[in-house]
Design a protein around this motif. Sequence first.
Motif, PDB file in Angstrom:
ATOM      1  N   TYR A  36       0.840  -1.200   0.000  1.00  0.00           N
ATOM      2  CA  TYR A  36       0.000   0.000   0.000  1.00  0.00           C
ATOM      3  C   TYR A  36       0.874   1.249   0.000  1.00  0.00           C
ATOM      4  N   TYR A  37       1.875   1.254   0.861  1.00  0.00           N
ATOM      5  CA  TYR A  37       2.764   2.414   0.920  1.00  0.00           C
ATOM      6  C   TYR A  37       3.625   2.525  -0.336  1.00  0.00           C
ATOM      7  N   LEU A  40       1.602   4.477  -2.701  1.00  0.00           N
ATOM      8  CA  LEU A  40       1.567   5.887  -2.318  1.00  0.00           C
ATOM      9  C   LEU A  40       2.910   6.577  -2.564  1.00  0.00           C
ATOM     10  N   THR A  41       3.989   5.966  -2.129  1.00  0.00           N
ATOM     11  CA  THR A  41       5.292   6.614  -2.265  1.00  0.00           C
ATOM     12  C   THR A  41       5.710   6.732  -3.726  1.00  0.00           C
ATOM     13  N   TRP A  44       3.550   9.529  -5.212  1.00  0.00           N
ATOM     14  CA  TRP A  44       3.963  10.841  -4.694  1.00  0.00           C
ATOM     15  C   TRP A  44       5.339  11.227  -5.228  1.00  0.00           C
ATOM     16  N   HIS A  58      -1.729  13.849  -0.425  1.00  0.00           N
ATOM     17  CA  HIS A  58      -1.693  12.518  -1.023  1.00  0.00           C
ATOM     18  C   HIS A  58      -2.390  11.471  -0.161  1.00  0.00           C
ATOM     19  N   THR A  59      -2.122  11.466   1.138  1.00  0.00           N
ATOM     20  CA  THR A  59      -2.781  10.479   2.001  1.00  0.00           C
ATOM     21  C   THR A  59      -4.267  10.794   2.167  1.00  0.00           C
ATOM     22  N   ALA A  62      -5.847   9.209  -0.695  1.00  0.00           N
ATOM     23  CA  ALA A  62      -5.961   7.768  -0.444  1.00  0.00           C
ATOM     24  C   ALA A  62      -7.161   7.475   0.442  1.00  0.00           C
ATOM     25  N   ALA A 212      -3.344   6.967  -5.822  1.00  0.00           N
ATOM     26  CA  ALA A 212      -3.583   7.075  -4.382  1.00  0.00           C
ATOM     27  C   ALA A 212      -4.943   6.487  -4.021  1.00  0.00           C
ATOM     28  N   VAL A 239       5.042   8.884   4.463  1.00  0.00           N
ATOM     29  CA  VAL A 239       5.257   8.735   3.021  1.00  0.00           C
ATOM     30  C   VAL A 239       6.475   9.539   2.573  1.00  0.00           C
TER      31      VAL A 239
END
Length: 321
Positions: A36-37, A40-41, A44, A58-59, A62, A212, A239
């Motif tokens: 999941y991260y 996201l990373t 981003w 960004h989060t 999500a 995201a 993140v």
Amino acid sequence: MRPNGLAICGVAIVALGVPFVLRSPHWLQVLSLAFYYVVLTTSWNLMMGFTGLFSFAHTALAAIGAYTAALLVLRAGLPHVWAIAAAGIVTGVASLLLGAISLRLRGFYLCLVTWGFAEITIGIFRVEYRVTGGTMGLMVPSLFPSAWGKTPYYYLGLFLAALVLTFMVLLSRSRIGLYLRSIRDDELASEVLGVHTVLWKVFCFTVCGFWAGVGGAYYGYVVGVVDPNMGALSEMGKVILMVIIGGMGTIPGPVVGTFLVMVLSEFLRGRLAAMSMLIFAVVLIVVMRFLPGGIMAAVRPLFSFLTREKRVRLKPEAPES
């Protein structure tokens, strides 16, 4: 086969075989969250590392994706696959609107606008408890039968991570990737050369928002609940930490940073849990002081040296005259 191809094949084989070796449900859960991260990373990093746009939203995006998928499944009875796709689309549209409004701003002002958007979004999730469940959040139905354990979620996360990484590689090698990097290096010069900077910044915002949202929907299924804390500033800080430690502006950097932070977080549980933020802050300071380019800045020269040595050894000797 090229060294890069061999490395990718080796990583893929190891990743596919992890559930057969690692029988612990807890560590499979940790690795599923790590994927999941990674989503996201990596997304981003496209925004900040490749385009130079610093966003605090960004989060929160999500979280929008997670709530969208959960509500569509719970209230509308939508199939899970369509709910995940819809989460990405809804979040992409929200990110598109945010980008259209704010991307004529630059630097510090863009940070403030995205931070304000994140705080407003999280506030709505907390206040509208009749729809979102408030601070308690929403329970998300299982995506797979419980008898299957955590293994299906691991492979789904691996698939999503591979998908977003493949997208990143293709985008970075395309003309669009060149436009985004030119905006990062010198936006004014890019405009002079005919690059529609606002268009491509909005495009970057939209694409990153889509990924995201998909990642947020996946998170809801892995954890079984979505709540406003998904979009908290501390999550955004995590993140950013992962990207900086791994190497901003590189494709494998966010992946390396994500797994390093996730594994280290697990080892810090217990007695050192209260000091985890302090330890990560020290690690961040050390990396930024001695490795401004992250771990990949130290690994890349070594990898280049090894591959160069291999090419030299494989080069045929000149025939004697």
